[in-house]
Design a protein around this motif. Structure first.
Motif, short mmCIF file in Angstrom:
data_model
loop_
_atom_site.label_atom_id
_atom_site.label_comp_id
_atom_site.label_asym_id
_atom_site.label_seq_id
_atom_site.Cartn_x
_atom_site.Cartn_y
_atom_site.Cartn_z
N ARG A 1 7.82 -24.24 12.81
CA ARG A 1 6.67 -25.19 12.96
C ARG A 1 6.44 -25.33 14.67
O ARG A 1 7.54 -24.88 15.31
N TYR A 2 5.18 -25.45 15.07
CA TYR A 2 5.05 -25.82 16.54
C TYR A 2 5.72 -27.12 16.91
O TYR A 2 5.70 -28.04 16.18
N ALA B 1 -5.58 -21.52 7.14
CA ALA B 1 -6.12 -20.49 8.11
C ALA B 1 -4.74 -19.67 8.52
O ALA B 1 -3.68 -20.29 8.70
N ALA B 2 -5.01 -18.34 8.78
CA ALA B 2 -3.97 -17.66 9.50
C ALA B 2 -4.76 -16.77 10.60
O ALA B 2 -5.63 -16.03 10.24
N ARG C 1 2.34 -10.85 15.22
CA ARG C 1 2.32 -12.18 15.15
C ARG C 1 1.27 -12.89 14.28
O ARG C 1 0.15 -12.48 13.96
N VAL C 2 1.68 -13.90 13.63
CA VAL C 2 0.83 -14.64 12.82
C VAL C 2 0.96 -16.20 12.95
O VAL C 2 2.26 -16.67 13.27
N GLY D 1 -1.02 -29.18 11.16
CA GLY D 1 0.11 -28.57 11.74
C GLY D 1 -0.26 -27.10 11.76
O GLY D 1 -1.18 -26.66 11.20
N MET D 2 0.64 -26.51 12.35
CA MET D 2 1.01 -25.20 13.05
C MET D 2 2.00 -24.40 12.69
O MET D 2 3.25 -25.21 13.07
N ALA D 3 2.24 -23.41 12.10
CA ALA D 3 3.52 -22.66 12.00
C ALA D 3 3.43 -21.18 12.34
O ALA D 3 2.34 -20.84 12.41
N PHE D 4 4.42 -20.52 12.78
CA PHE D 4 4.38 -19.23 13.49
C PHE D 4 5.25 -18.25 12.67
O PHE D 4 6.34 -18.93 12.15
#
Length: 323
Positions: A22-23, A284-285, A291-292, A304-307
């Motif tokens: 997670r960011y 969305a991705a 990287r994603v 939220g955002m995850a990497f």
């Protein structure tokens, strides 16, 4: 058109062994980002010009569901329009809609195509397009009610547009599998085929009630990488988590690999607590080589955002596959 872009990114935290992380400053979009909003979640983001554009689900304080356009320089700090998108007639004059929610966006050939859950005597898949995220055009609904989670592939498959969806009912559906449909013109849809079904409870319980396509799939050396959500019915209601599958490049009706374990499940406070607790819902991705970055709705309240790294995700999908 889609050009090179600087993708939002944060390195894996020290000591973290998860395939995605997670960011650290989540949520990236709060529930009160615009004056009218009760919640902003389940939204779509794409590279646009020298930054990013997006279509966002914003439920207002009457809990009316609609979609709004927004822009960002870095994919993290967003300016979302205060008024919902007003569609003009595209390939149809019938643009009636009782509500709009859960959009996805992708660039195909010469424009940005938008899909969403559209209220027309129940939920179905609405389709529209834009060239500049300022003027929007609505097309014929793809299907009869009831349907949700319409996700277009970013290029034609064997000369036809292709869309994943989940046939449903008119409420909080306690079932659902992923199907694919094809169109020659973004107006008439057919050749409906089942792609992926829920799993038996003993085999992978987190996705045993229903599943739905999440972000727009993107091509890798292994095939189409698709993030999706899976749902289990617990004693406390539905629990939504994120998994991934790899579909055949030339025949995406064929699932090559599919995660047994979820990749990201509700665990952070903003995923566990909100208008609908226990939800991670990818929409969305962004992918930049290896990287994603995945944008996901959290607890039906915030974004939220995850990497992650594409090669690690593919390896995880293959290692835990139940195909």
């Amino acid at each position: 058109m889609v050009e090179k872009f600087n993708m939002p990114w944060e390195d894996r935290p020290a000591g973290c062994t998860d395939v995605m992380w997670r960011y650290s400053k989540n949520p990236v979009i709060g529930r009160y980002q615009i004056p009218s909003s009760n919640s902003i979640f389940n939204s779509a983001v794409v590279p646009y010009k020298d930054g990013f554009a997006g279509v966002f689900r914003c439920d207002n304080k009457a809990v009316q569901m609609n979609i709004f356009a927004g822009f960002s320089k870095d994919g993290i700090n967003w300016e979302i329009n205060h008024e919902p998108i007003q569609f003009k007639a595209g390939n149809t004059d019938m643009i009636e809609s009782e509500y709009k929610y859960d959009p996805r966006v992708t660039w195909i050939e010469d424009r940005y195509w938008i899909t969403w859950c559209n209220g027309y005597h129940g939920p179905t898949i609405g389709i529209g397009y834009t060239f500049d995220f300022k003027e929007f055009y609505q097309c014929e609904n793809a299907f009869l009610p009831f349907n949700r989670n319409g996700v277009l592939f970013p290029q034609k498959i064997n000369g036809k547009y292709a869309m994943l969806s989940r046939p449903s009912d008119n409420g909080h559906t306690p079932f659902g599998d992923i199907y694919i449909s094809y169109s020659p013109d973004m107006k008439y849809w057919g050749e409906h085929r089942c792609v992926m079904k829920v799993t038996p409870f003993p085999e992978s319980a987190w996705q045993c009630t229903k599943i739905g396509a999440g972000s727009v799939p993107f091509l890798t050396e292994a095939g189409w990488l698709m993030f999706y959500h899976g749902v289990i019915t617990t004693c406390n209601g539905f629990r939504y988590s994120m998994g991934a599958a790899i579909l055949d490049k030339d025949n995406p009706e064929k699932v090559l690999y599919r995660t047994r374990d979820y990749i990201l499940g509700p665990a952070a406070p903003y995923e566990l607590q909100g208008d609908v607790p226990n939800v991670v819902f990818p929409c969305a991705a962004l992918q930049d080589g290896e990287r994603v970055a995945v944008y996901y709705g959290a607890a039906d309240t915030v974004v939220g955002m995850a990497f992650g790294y594409v090669s690690e995700i593919i390896d995880f999908v293959k290692r835990t596959s139940i195909i």
